[in-house]
Write a protein that holds these residues in place. Structure first.
Motif, mmCIF file in Angstrom:
data_model
loop_
_atom_site.group_PDB
_atom_site.id
_atom_site.type_symbol
_atom_site.label_atom_id
_atom_site.label_comp_id
_atom_site.label_asym_id
_atom_site.label_seq_id
_atom_site.Cartn_x
_atom_site.Cartn_y
_atom_site.Cartn_z
ATOM 1 N N ALA A 318 0.498 -1.416 0.036
ATOM 2 C CA ALA A 318 0.027 -0.176 -0.475
ATOM 3 C C ALA A 318 0.940 1.417 0.040
ATOM 4 N N LEU A 319 0.857 1.557 -1.094
ATOM 5 C CA LEU A 319 1.396 3.682 -0.946
ATOM 6 C C LEU A 319 0.484 4.704 -0.522
ATOM 7 N N ILE A 320 0.848 5.321 0.491
ATOM 8 C CA ILE A 320 0.206 6.308 1.421
ATOM 9 C C ILE A 320 0.497 7.547 0.272
ATOM 10 N N PHE A 321 -0.270 8.696 0.804
ATOM 11 C CA PHE A 321 0.745 10.509 0.565
ATOM 12 C C PHE A 321 -0.637 10.962 0.462
ATOM 13 N N GLY A 322 -0.057 11.942 0.981
ATOM 14 C CA GLY A 322 -1.353 13.281 0.628
ATOM 15 C C GLY A 322 -0.614 14.517 -0.246
ATOM 16 N N ILE A 323 -1.848 15.133 0.231
ATOM 17 C CA ILE A 323 -1.751 16.343 -1.090
ATOM 18 C C ILE A 323 -1.951 17.896 -0.926
ATOM 19 N N ILE A 324 -1.037 18.624 0.225
ATOM 20 C CA ILE A 324 -1.138 19.278 0.875
ATOM 21 C C ILE A 324 -1.220 20.629 -0.168
ATOM 22 N N GLY A 325 -1.896 20.970 -0.133
ATOM 23 C CA GLY A 325 -2.665 22.600 -0.770
ATOM 24 C C GLY A 325 -3.609 22.314 -1.484
ATOM 25 N N TYR A 326 -4.281 21.289 -1.798
ATOM 26 C CA TYR A 326 -5.184 20.658 -2.954
ATOM 27 C C TYR A 326 -6.391 20.761 -2.245
ATOM 28 N N ARG A 334 -10.167 19.693 1.501
ATOM 29 C CA ARG A 334 -8.448 20.026 1.192
ATOM 30 C C ARG A 334 -7.786 19.268 1.976
ATOM 31 N N ASN A 335 -6.741 19.358 1.185
ATOM 32 C CA ASN A 335 -5.008 18.079 1.960
ATOM 33 C C ASN A 335 -6.339 16.530 1.574
ATOM 34 N N LEU A 336 -5.762 16.377 0.934
ATOM 35 C CA LEU A 336 -6.463 15.068 1.149
ATOM 36 C C LEU A 336 -5.243 13.924 0.725
ATOM 37 N N SER A 337 -6.106 12.474 1.875
ATOM 38 C CA SER A 337 -4.391 11.806 1.661
ATOM 39 C C SER A 337 -5.352 10.581 0.643
ATOM 40 N N TYR A 338 -4.615 9.986 0.125
ATOM 41 C CA TYR A 338 -4.664 8.255 -0.556
ATOM 42 C C TYR A 338 -3.534 7.237 -0.188
ATOM 43 N N ALA A 339 -4.668 6.140 -0.357
ATOM 44 C CA ALA A 339 -4.030 4.763 -0.336
ATOM 45 C C ALA A 339 -3.993 4.040 -2.097
ATOM 46 N N ILE A 340 -2.699 3.716 -2.279
ATOM 47 C CA ILE A 340 -2.673 2.975 -3.742
ATOM 48 C C ILE A 340 -1.864 1.255 -3.247
ATOM 49 N N VAL A 341 -3.232 0.333 -3.565
ATOM 50 C CA VAL A 341 -2.585 -0.901 -3.304
ATOM 51 C C VAL A 341 -2.077 -1.471 -4.821
ATOM 52 N N GLY A 342 -0.807 -2.000 -4.948
ATOM 53 C CA GLY A 342 -0.438 -2.373 -5.835
ATOM 54 C C GLY A 342 0.901 -3.647 -5.718
ATOM 55 N N ARG A 343 1.704 -3.535 -6.899
ATOM 56 C CA ARG A 343 2.864 -4.200 -7.171
ATOM 57 C C ARG A 343 3.992 -3.588 -7.100
ATOM 58 N N GLU A 350 3.413 -1.239 -9.572
ATOM 59 C CA GLU A 350 2.381 -1.141 -10.494
ATOM 60 C C GLU A 350 0.904 -1.244 -9.485
ATOM 61 N N PRO A 351 -0.051 0.023 -9.867
ATOM 62 C CA PRO A 351 -1.150 0.207 -9.136
ATOM 63 C C PRO A 351 -1.856 -0.666 -9.234
ATOM 64 N N ILE A 352 -3.012 -1.553 -8.867
ATOM 65 C CA ILE A 352 -4.040 -2.497 -8.824
ATOM 66 C C ILE A 352 -5.640 -1.869 -8.490
ATOM 67 N N ALA A 353 -5.204 -0.920 -7.014
ATOM 68 C CA ALA A 353 -6.707 -0.771 -6.634
ATOM 69 C C ALA A 353 -6.523 0.912 -5.779
ATOM 70 N N ARG A 354 -7.295 1.800 -5.821
ATOM 71 C CA ARG A 354 -7.520 2.892 -4.863
ATOM 72 C C ARG A 354 -8.342 3.525 -4.337
ATOM 73 N N ARG A 355 -7.883 4.215 -2.763
ATOM 74 C CA ARG A 355 -9.028 4.181 -2.697
ATOM 75 C C ARG A 355 -8.659 5.986 -1.436
ATOM 76 N N GLU A 356 -9.765 7.145 -1.431
ATOM 77 C CA GLU A 356 -9.435 7.943 -0.028
ATOM 78 C C GLU A 356 -9.070 6.929 0.970
ATOM 79 N N VAL A 357 -8.055 7.857 2.211
ATOM 80 C CA VAL A 357 -8.192 7.197 2.700
ATOM 81 C C VAL A 357 -9.321 8.140 4.581
ATOM 82 N N ASP A 358 -9.835 8.997 4.043
ATOM 83 C CA ASP A 358 -10.299 9.302 4.927
ATOM 84 C C ASP A 358 -11.741 10.579 4.418
ATOM 85 N N PHE A 359 -12.764 10.107 4.352
ATOM 86 C CA PHE A 359 -13.812 11.063 3.700
ATOM 87 C C PHE A 359 -14.150 12.333 4.365
ATOM 88 N N GLY A 360 -13.639 12.201 5.690
ATOM 89 C CA GLY A 360 -14.082 13.120 6.824
ATOM 90 C C GLY A 360 -12.387 14.775 6.888
#
Length: 559
Positions: A318-326, A334-343, A350-360
């Protein structure tokens, strides 16, 4: 004379943080008692508070005194080195500027004093989980970054440790300089202790510069001398000034890997470095861009991490990161975070699936680590959009969340340890019960729908904020109406098959986990007032379970 007293055993350590009105003079604290001659502790020539250390030569009552305004003391705590892991520090002195809120965050970890933001250096050593965090000890506002530290056996009850990492001495000496010990990670060291990685920076040159630092701590008490390991920007066209937040882990090829974040003119970037040094102390080289987050302008990624999954997810990361200023224009969040599962093969992802970490969205800078029970992550339960330089800001960490790959989706439920907070069922049947009080403003609500997708509304009674969790069969929305005329984002996530929801209510914070963490929402409530009651509106035939649990405060929380 301003003073405080402390009963100390022989060998107890006291950390004092002191300063003079200007760096042209020296502060002084005088320690008396214990049957020995007075001991004087002079501070450094500094614009900020610096640490002085006193060790009790024998058991007794000691008095620590200073003359204002020639000396100011912001913070003092004591500890017994042999019992530190089990007992933690004992707070002796704070001020109105850095005193932690006693009203908020009974369930969630908050710093025992001062400002706190990103979790750092998460690791597990000899069964104990270590949480480091971005910290300024001397006010409830952001400033030159230190690292705080706490340990836990169950990921819920945390024991505060001494301040772990300090910024460069010249940054404390001169308020005109910027920088500090910013976000990073830690890896257990084979010989004991940890190796720590973090970002420092200088905004006082053109162009401003960020670089990556490493240091060792053999005793988990404090960090040793630091060494820069990545000082140059990668050779990427139009690469921005940001290169930050090193996250170090062992790759599938057996080499130490590091992901750091930045941006070019087309969006946010996660970069990959590696080293063949078995100690991960040197020899770091740039491998390439691991992930590009396409955006309409140059907005940096932050706080990246890459954690191996287990169970059904064995072999995936799982690749996780935030985007500051978005800003998401549809919801104004604002300032959303994502998790991308991949190989991940050690060099490419190599990404397989993506989700937002937290919609709050009050779940930022999430960092994951390999716990004995599987990968676990913790986030700062706040969002930079709510931080203002001229206002105090109390904040907490989220509950630790598991990373579970199941049926082709990444779920992030809370760790099992949160059940240790339960003290019994307060109400077995919320349906038709009307307004149900929350003891001390704390509670865990469990709802299981007999008919997946059945609508409901859960109202939270709060004196300052309008709060409700609403599900209409198409989207789950946390309706949040704070006082004032501020434009409020919409905190919602689409789902037509919702079946279960767990809601944790704390003073100053709500966490929501839908369908075992398939969707999560965290919302900070800027108020010392608790939620006093809840009321569930739903068709009784559509509900299988709707109960309220009483929860105890975490150990160490103010009574």
């Amino acid at each position: 004379m301003t003073e405080f007293e402390a009963d100390l055993d022989a060998g107890d350590i006291v950390h004092l943080w002191q300063k003079a009105p200007s760096r042209t003079s020296l502060s002084e604290v005088v320690v008396t008692g214990g049957g020995s001659e007075p001991v004087r502790r002079a501070g450094a020539h500094s614009d900020d508070f610096t640490r002085s250390v006193f060790e009790a030569p024998m058991a007794g009552t000691y008095r620590f005194g200073w003359q204002e305004p020639g000396t100011a003391v912001s913070l003092a705590y004591s500890f017994a080195p042999s019992r530190l892991a089990d007992e933690g520090v004992r707070l002796l002195h704070t001020t109105a500027k850095n005193r932690a809120s006693e009203a908020r965050y009974k369930l969630h970890f908050q710093a025992p004093w001062g400002w706190m933001n990103d979790p750092n250096g998460l690791c597990q050593i000899d069964g104990a989980s270590h949480l480091f965090y971005q910290h300024y000890p001397h006010s409830l506002r952001w400033n030159t970054m230190h690292w705080g530290h706490a340990v836990s056996e169950n990921l819920v009850d945390w024991i505060d440790q001494p301040i772990f990492l300090e910024p460069r001495a010249e940054l404390l000496a001169d308020n005109g300089l910027t920088g500090g010990a910013f976000s990073g990670s830690a890896i257990p060291h084979a010989g004991g202790g940890v190796r720590v990685f973090y970002t420092d920076r200088e905004d006082d040159r053109e162009p401003s510069q960020e670089w990556q630092i490493t240091t060792m701590s053999p005793d988990m008490l404090s960090a040793g001398p630091s060494t820069p390991i990545i000082t140059d920007r990668p050779s990427i066209p139009n690469f921005g000034k940001d290169i930050r937040d090193p996250y170090v882990f062992k790759g599938p090829d057996g080499l130490w890997k590091m992901v750091v974040a930045g941006a070019d003119d087309r969006g946010g970037l996660v970069l990959l470095y590696e080293t063949r040094d078995p100690e991960a102390a040197d020899g770091w080289t740039f491998v390439g861009i691991l992930h590009r987050e396409p955006l309409s302008r140059s907005i940096p990624a932050e706080c990246p991490g890459l954690v191996a999954l287990d169970g059904e997810g064995e072999g995936l990361y799982a690749l996780i990161f935030g985007i500051i200023g978005y800003r998401d224009e549809a919801t104004r969040r604002r300032n959303l975070s994502y998790a991308i599962v991949g190989r991940f093969d050690g060099r490419t992802f190599e990404p397989i699936a993506r989700r937002e970490v937290d919609f709050g969205t009050d779940c930022y800078a999430i960092q994951a680590f390999q716990h004995a029970d599987g990968p676990v992550g913790i986030a700062w339960a706040a969002n930079w959009t709510d931080v203002f330089k001229d206002r105090d800001f109390a904040s907490a960490m989220t509950f630790p969340r598991r990373f579970i790959w199941q049926d082709g989706q990444l779920r992030m439920p809370p760790v099992e340890g949160v059940k240790a907070l339960r003290t019994g069922v307060a109400t077995e049947a919320l349906v038709g019960a009307g307004s149900v009080p929350l003891a001390r403003g704390l509670g865990e609500i469990e709802i299981e729908l007999a008919t997946p997708g059945a609508p409901f509304r859960l109202d939270f009674a709060h004196p300052d904020h309008g709060i409700a969790l609403v599900y209409d069969g198409a989207a789950l929305e946390l309706v949040f109406d704070p006082p004032g005329n501020r434009v409020v984002p919409r905190y919602l996530t689409p789902t037509t098959t919702l079946k279960t929801v767990r809601i944790f209510v704390d003073v100053g914070l709500i966490e929501i986990y839908a369908d075992d963490g398939l969707q999560c929402a965290t919302k900070r409530i800027d108020s010392d007032q608790p939620i006093s009651a809840i009321e569930l509106h739903v068709d009784p035939a559509a509900v299988r379970t709707a109960r309220l649990w009483n929860l105890r405060p975490r150990l160490g929380a103010a009574a």
